[in-house]
Structure formats: structure tokens, C-alpha cells
Design a protein around this motif. Structure first.
Motif, PDB file in Angstrom:
ATOM      1  N   ILE A 293       0.905  -1.289  -0.149  1.00  0.00           N
ATOM      2  CA  ILE A 293       0.162   0.018  -0.101  1.00  0.00           C
ATOM      3  C   ILE A 293       1.167   1.258  -0.023  1.00  0.00           C
ATOM      4  O   ILE A 293       2.084   1.178   0.233  1.00  0.00           O
ATOM      5  CB  ILE A 293      -1.092   0.048   1.130  1.00  0.00           C
ATOM      6  CG1 ILE A 293      -0.078   0.062   2.492  1.00  0.00           C
ATOM      7  CG2 ILE A 293      -2.015  -1.183   1.104  1.00  0.00           C
ATOM      8  CD1 ILE A 293      -0.943   0.406   3.630  1.00  0.00           C
ATOM      9  N   HIS A 294       0.210   2.386  -0.129  1.00  0.00           N
ATOM     10  CA  HIS A 294       0.725   3.653  -0.274  1.00  0.00           C
ATOM     11  C   HIS A 294       0.306   4.300   1.131  1.00  0.00           C
ATOM     12  O   HIS A 294      -1.030   4.518   1.014  1.00  0.00           O
ATOM     13  CB  HIS A 294       0.726   4.477  -1.564  1.00  0.00           C
ATOM     14  CG  HIS A 294       1.429   4.010  -2.484  1.00  0.00           C
ATOM     15  ND1 HIS A 294       0.933   4.194  -4.075  1.00  0.00           N
ATOM     16  CD2 HIS A 294       2.495   3.350  -2.657  1.00  0.00           C
ATOM     17  CE1 HIS A 294       1.914   3.808  -4.767  1.00  0.00           C
ATOM     18  NE2 HIS A 294       2.915   3.282  -4.008  1.00  0.00           N
ATOM     19  N   LEU A 295       1.183   4.692   2.002  1.00  0.00           N
ATOM     20  CA  LEU A 295       0.685   5.242   3.289  1.00  0.00           C
ATOM     21  C   LEU A 295       1.001   6.858   3.207  1.00  0.00           C
ATOM     22  O   LEU A 295       2.306   7.093   3.099  1.00  0.00           O
ATOM     23  CB  LEU A 295       1.456   4.752   4.338  1.00  0.00           C
ATOM     24  CG  LEU A 295       1.096   5.214   5.804  1.00  0.00           C
ATOM     25  CD1 LEU A 295      -0.323   4.914   6.136  1.00  0.00           C
ATOM     26  CD2 LEU A 295       1.990   4.557   6.867  1.00  0.00           C
ATOM     27  N   GLY A 296      -0.011   7.446   3.037  1.00  0.00           N
ATOM     28  CA  GLY A 296       0.241   9.193   3.177  1.00  0.00           C
ATOM     29  C   GLY A 296      -0.209   9.621   4.408  1.00  0.00           C
ATOM     30  O   GLY A 296      -1.173   9.595   4.801  1.00  0.00           O
ATOM     31  N   ILE A 297       0.741  10.374   4.745  1.00  0.00           N
ATOM     32  CA  ILE A 297       0.930  11.098   5.977  1.00  0.00           C
ATOM     33  C   ILE A 297       0.918  12.612   5.883  1.00  0.00           C
ATOM     34  O   ILE A 297       1.859  13.362   5.253  1.00  0.00           O
ATOM     35  CB  ILE A 297       1.934  10.525   7.138  1.00  0.00           C
ATOM     36  CG1 ILE A 297       1.771   9.264   7.379  1.00  0.00           C
ATOM     37  CG2 ILE A 297       1.640  11.152   8.552  1.00  0.00           C
ATOM     38  CD1 ILE A 297       2.959   8.331   7.878  1.00  0.00           C
ATOM     39  N   SER A 298      -0.007  13.459   6.628  1.00  0.00           N
ATOM     40  CA  SER A 298      -0.034  14.765   6.612  1.00  0.00           C
ATOM     41  C   SER A 298      -0.584  15.298   8.020  1.00  0.00           C
ATOM     42  O   SER A 298      -0.939  14.287   8.978  1.00  0.00           O
ATOM     43  CB  SER A 298      -0.827  15.269   5.638  1.00  0.00           C
ATOM     44  OG  SER A 298      -2.317  15.176   5.848  1.00  0.00           O
ATOM     45  N   GLY A 299      -0.565  16.359   8.148  1.00  0.00           N
ATOM     46  CA  GLY A 299      -0.930  16.943   9.465  1.00  0.00           C
ATOM     47  C   GLY A 299      -2.323  16.983   9.911  1.00  0.00           C
ATOM     48  O   GLY A 299      -2.949  17.283  10.797  1.00  0.00           O
ATOM     49  N   GLN A 300      -3.248  16.584   8.799  1.00  0.00           N
ATOM     50  CA  GLN A 300      -4.699  16.711   9.067  1.00  0.00           C
ATOM     51  C   GLN A 300      -5.091  15.207   8.904  1.00  0.00           C
ATOM     52  O   GLN A 300      -6.176  14.697   9.734  1.00  0.00           O
ATOM     53  CB  GLN A 300      -5.476  17.174   7.772  1.00  0.00           C
ATOM     54  CG  GLN A 300      -5.100  18.565   7.932  1.00  0.00           C
ATOM     55  CD  GLN A 300      -5.418  19.488   9.170  1.00  0.00           C
ATOM     56  OE1 GLN A 300      -6.552  19.060   9.733  1.00  0.00           O
ATOM     57  NE2 GLN A 300      -4.728  20.574   9.501  1.00  0.00           N
ATOM     58  N   ILE A 302      -4.505  10.647   7.427  1.00  0.00           N
ATOM     59  CA  ILE A 302      -3.723   9.499   7.222  1.00  0.00           C
ATOM     60  C   ILE A 302      -4.484   8.825   6.045  1.00  0.00           C
ATOM     61  O   ILE A 302      -5.606   8.237   6.400  1.00  0.00           O
ATOM     62  CB  ILE A 302      -3.330   8.642   8.412  1.00  0.00           C
ATOM     63  CG1 ILE A 302      -2.306   9.275   9.146  1.00  0.00           C
ATOM     64  CG2 ILE A 302      -2.660   7.259   7.683  1.00  0.00           C
ATOM     65  CD1 ILE A 302      -1.941   8.406  10.529  1.00  0.00           C
ATOM     66  N   GLU A 303      -3.832   8.379   4.924  1.00  0.00           N
ATOM     67  CA  GLU A 303      -4.441   7.702   3.636  1.00  0.00           C
ATOM     68  C   GLU A 303      -3.876   6.408   3.495  1.00  0.00           C
ATOM     69  O   GLU A 303      -2.617   6.291   3.673  1.00  0.00           O
ATOM     70  CB  GLU A 303      -4.296   8.926   2.594  1.00  0.00           C
ATOM     71  CG  GLU A 303      -5.242   9.960   2.954  1.00  0.00           C
ATOM     72  CD  GLU A 303      -5.094  10.804   1.473  1.00  0.00           C
ATOM     73  OE1 GLU A 303      -4.098  10.390   0.746  1.00  0.00           O
ATOM     74  OE2 GLU A 303      -5.879  11.841   1.457  1.00  0.00           O
ATOM     75  N   LEU A 304      -4.698   5.612   3.280  1.00  0.00           N
ATOM     76  CA  LEU A 304      -4.284   4.149   2.900  1.00  0.00           C
ATOM     77  C   LEU A 304      -4.689   3.822   1.788  1.00  0.00           C
ATOM     78  O   LEU A 304      -6.077   3.535   1.492  1.00  0.00           O
ATOM     79  CB  LEU A 304      -4.846   3.038   3.815  1.00  0.00           C
ATOM     80  CG  LEU A 304      -4.333   3.199   5.278  1.00  0.00           C
ATOM     81  CD1 LEU A 304      -4.912   2.106   6.267  1.00  0.00           C
ATOM     82  CD2 LEU A 304      -2.917   3.471   5.698  1.00  0.00           C
ATOM     83  N   ASP A 305      -3.985   3.694   0.540  1.00  0.00           N
ATOM     84  CA  ASP A 305      -4.138   3.501  -0.707  1.00  0.00           C
ATOM     85  C   ASP A 305      -3.402   2.218  -1.335  1.00  0.00           C
ATOM     86  O   ASP A 305      -2.085   2.084  -1.062  1.00  0.00           O
ATOM     87  CB  ASP A 305      -3.738   4.486  -1.772  1.00  0.00           C
ATOM     88  CG  ASP A 305      -4.343   5.956  -1.251  1.00  0.00           C
ATOM     89  OD1 ASP A 305      -5.747   5.741  -0.882  1.00  0.00           O
ATOM     90  OD2 ASP A 305      -3.786   7.119  -1.496  1.00  0.00           O
ATOM     91  N   PRO A 306      -4.355   1.231  -1.545  1.00  0.00           N
ATOM     92  CA  PRO A 306      -3.553  -0.201  -2.157  1.00  0.00           C
ATOM     93  C   PRO A 306      -2.890   0.133  -3.359  1.00  0.00           C
ATOM     94  O   PRO A 306      -3.297   0.983  -4.180  1.00  0.00           O
ATOM     95  CB  PRO A 306      -4.691  -1.094  -2.219  1.00  0.00           C
ATOM     96  CG  PRO A 306      -5.786  -0.261  -2.422  1.00  0.00           C
ATOM     97  CD  PRO A 306      -5.498   0.900  -1.750  1.00  0.00           C
TER      98      PRO A 306
END
Length: 429
Positions: A293-300, A302-306
């Protein structure tokens, strides 16, 4: 059309005067109509003869100011004695024939002079450039003695140069103006810090990035500091006599330098934590199946995209991962749970299941004061050890900045649970 004097026909009072009304009787016959006007700009061209006459007149005026003097050679007979008095001969017999200058002596004494290691940075000197944008800085050289350290050295550099080039230019100028100052041969041994106009170095801010251009920084005063000795300016004057004292002092300096560098690095990481960053990791399901997966982290959030692949068709449902988004207020903890021998690690992300991604922006928990351990779920991820440590540090920095209510509830529940475990094992034997 015949001329009558118009000025006499105009009624005048005692305040109005028209000079020449009574004195123009001779001009009455030559008076013209007021309706007839001559065209301006229409002139008769001058003839060639008048132009020639004017040129001759100018030449005559110039020639009148010139005086001609006739040069005549007058023979003058001088005797040999008189000529000897006019041009006497000098006696050079007492002078040394093989005279050697002081510069020649120095060059002969040092045939192989060491080359200046900072000579290549002299091309960035702004005083030698024409038509290019330059920047001027007052540089305090901390390697000098106390008397000369408080006076900045004015350095001009082209605006397109890097901070690394500015350090080399300062070192090159320092070797010329202060030849008794010993410098290290590498530019990497020095750094530029922000300084006050009185020479005080501000170590609260990190040093200027050597990869940035100098036009990015608008500070008027900077200070060049050695990277190893910038944390111990007071201890440099003391010289312990024993080798043990030297070793202890160097160890203390190194530990202080390492602690301050770690503190500065933590500050930079805390500042950059809210910025969005994408990581490539594997998520672990209940059966320990790995899914990329692609783990996207920001200050608002967290996104989990396969990761979509061409051969994504699978018969097993546990190998499928749906995209998910979690508000950062719902995330309560992130820790490293396992470190493997193949340079990989497992991290756990804990979140509040009562507020899923469908309610992003609703930061208040649904059941305040009634939080139970079953409300908190988790995801396990596997990645390289360095990537896993960066993810854990980034998420923890964001959680410390936000301080949500759900995180406080989770910490209190975890402390109670750990206290129960300790009290159970500490019973009577």
C-alpha cells in the motif's frame, strides 16, 4: 485693407496704457489689416554665397587669436667644462653589482610554496564582477583572537553562488588578510551561523544550508564557526596539563555537540512533520498476509491506498485491501512493535473506531467519558527499519502538536492496564 490705426479706436481708461499710441504717425501708412497673418516657419533659403562669407568670417576671427612665432636655431658655443657642469657623470663604482632583492631571497628560500586550498573560491568574489547581482555580508571570524574577532570582514559575493562557496570565499580572504590564522584545508569543517551586529553568534538557529543560494538569505551579519568547536568557546582557553584531562574534556565536548545536534534535528523534524509525505509499506492482515500500500501522512489525515497491479485478481478475500482515510484526531498512537533481523521492522497504528473516515472533520468523540478498550483498533505495517522509524517519529510529532481528546483517553486507559499487570505480578510470594 488700407491702414487705420486700430489702437487709437480702442477706448482706454486711466488704468489702461498703450505705449506708442501717439508716436506711430509714421507707421500709419504701413499699417496692415489684422486679418492678414504671415506663416511661421516659412523662410527663404540662404544662398551659397552668404554661407561662404559667414564661414570666412569665422575663420578670420579664429586666425586673429593665433600668433605665429618663427623658430630660429641660434648657435651657442659651450666649452667642455661648461658641458660637464650641465651633465655631470655619476660614480657607480661603489655600488654592488650582484644586488639581490628581498623578494628574490624569499622566493629562493621557499621554492615549493604550498598552494592555497581555497583559491578556487576566489572566482565568486563580487568585487571582481561587473554587471552581475551581488550580496554583501559582514562576516565575524570566530577563529581569530579576541581583539580582532569583534570586527566583521566585509565580503561581497555573486548572488548565484551557494553557501558552500561563500564559506570558501571567506576562508580565502581570511588567509590573505590574516596569514597568521591557521585554517583547516576543507570547507566542510566550517559553517555559517546568524550573528548580531556586535558579533554574538546565535546558536539557537541551525546553520545555513550549504546547498542553498546566498540570495535566499537577507541577513546582514554572519559568523563562520568550526563545526567541532562551536559548542565550547569558553573551554578553548583552558589547557589541562594531563592527557586524562584532555580526553575527558574532548568527551564532554563531543557529547554536548551530539546532544545539541540531536536537539536541532528534532526541531526540524517537528517543523516538517505536518507536511504531506508518501511511504511505500506493506500492511499485515489478521492472517499476517502482506499487501503493498501507499501510506500518505499529513498534519490532517492518514491515507491508505492499495498499490494497483496488473495481476490484482485474487480469489482470497483477505488479500484485498480497500482504501481508507483516518482523521488525525482519531489516531491515538503509533509505535514500533517488532524489529527483524533482515533490516525490517513492524509498526502499529492505533485509532479510534468510533469515528471513521466517513466523519472527517468531526473531532469530538461520540462517547466522551465512556471510552473503553474495545473502541480502539489498530493496523500493523511492515517496512524497512529506517522508513518505519521515520513514520513513527513523524506521526508522534503530529500527535504531540494536536493533543486530541481521544489520545488522552487512550493514554489513560493504557496506563491503567499496565498498572493492573504490575500489581498482579507484585503480589505476595
Amino acid at each position: 485693407m488700407g491702414g487705420e490705426n486700430v489702437l487709437q479706436t480702442i477706448s482706454t481708461s486711466k488704468y489702461d496704457t498703450y505705449p506708442g499710441i501717439e508716436d506711430n504717425e509714421e507707421e500709419e501708412e504701413l499699417a496692415e489689416s489684422l486679418d492678414i497673418h504671415t506663416e511661421f516657419g516659412v523662410r527663404r533659403q540662404r544662398s551659397h554665397t552668404s554661407v561662404q562669407l559667414e564661414r570666412l568670417q569665422r575663420n578670420m576671427i579664429k586666425s586673429a587669436n593665433v600668433r605665429h612665432v618663427k623658430w630660429e636655431i641660434t648657435p651657442v658655443s659651450l666649452t667642455d667644462e661648461e658641458k660637464a657642469e650641465l651633465f655631470p657623470k655619476k660614480d657607480i663604482s661603489h655600488q654592488k653589482k650582484n644586488y639581490v632583492s628581498e623578494l628574490s631571497k624569499l622566493l629562493k628560500a621557499c621554492p615549493y610554496l604550498p598552494m592555497n586550498p581555497f583559491r578556487e573560491y576566489s572566482k565568486y568574489d563580487g568585487n571582481a564582477q561587473l554587471g552581475e547581482a551581488t550580496r554583501k555580508y559582514g562576516i565575524f571570524i570566530t577563529m581569530l583572537n579576541l581583539e580582532r574577532r569583534n570586527y566583521p570582514m566585509q565580503v561581497s559575493i555573486i548572488a548565484t553562488a551557494k553557501v558552500h562557496d561563500l564559506i570558501g570565499l571567506v576562508c580565502w580572504k581570511c588567509t590573505i588578510e590574516y596569514p597568521d590564522c591557521t585554517l583547516k584545508d576543507s570547507v566542510d569543517c566550517y559553517a555559517l551561523y546568524i550573528a548580531e551586529d556586535d558579533g554574538e553568534v546565535d546558536f539557537d538557529f541551525p546553520c545555513l544550508d550549504s546547498r542553498e543560494t546566498v540570495a535566499k538569505f537577507g541577513f546582514g551579519f554572519l559568523a563562520i564557526v568550526e563545526r567541532d568547536s562551536k559548542l565550547a568557546p569558553a573551554t578553548s582557553n583552558h589547557s589541562p596539563t594531563s592527557q586524562e584531562g584532555n580526553s575527558v574534556l574532548s568527551e564532554n565536548v563531543n557529547t554536548k555537540a551530539q546532544q545539541q545536534l540531536e536537539g536541532e534535528l528534532n526541531k526540524l523534524l517537528a517543523i516538517e512533520a505536518p507536511l504531506y509525505q508518501l511511504y511505500h509499506v506493506n500492511i499485515l492482515n489478521k492472517v499476517r498476509a502482506k499487501i503493498e500500500i501507499h501510506l500518505g501522512i499529513s498534519g490532517q489525515k492518514i491515507e491508505l491506498d492499495p498499490v494497483v497491479k496488473q495481476r490484482s485478481s485474487s480469489k482470497f478475500p483477505w488479500t484485498k485491501q480497500k482504501p481508507a482515510t483516518y482523521d488525525m484526531d482519531c489516531v491515538v498512537a503509533c509505535d514500533l512493535t517488532e524489529t527483524k533481523s533482515n533490516n525490517r521492522a513492524v509498526l502499529r497504528l492505533v485509532y479510534d473506531s468510533t469515528a471513521l473516515s466517513s466523519s472527517i472533520g468531526d473531532s469530538a468523540p461520540s462517547q466522551q467519558g465512556t471510552a473503553v478498550w474495545s473502541n480502539f483498533k489498530h493496523h500493523d505495517f511492515e517496512a524497512e527499519q529506517k522508513v518505519a522509524e521515520d513514520i513513527v517519529q513523524k506521526i508522534n510529532n503530529i500527535l504531540e502538536l494536536r493533543c486530541s481528546v481521544r489520545r488522552q483517553e487512550y493514554i489513560s486507559l493504557r496506563e491503567r492496564k499496565s498498572h493492573r499487570r504490575r500489581s498482579f505480578h507484585l503480589g505476595p510470594r
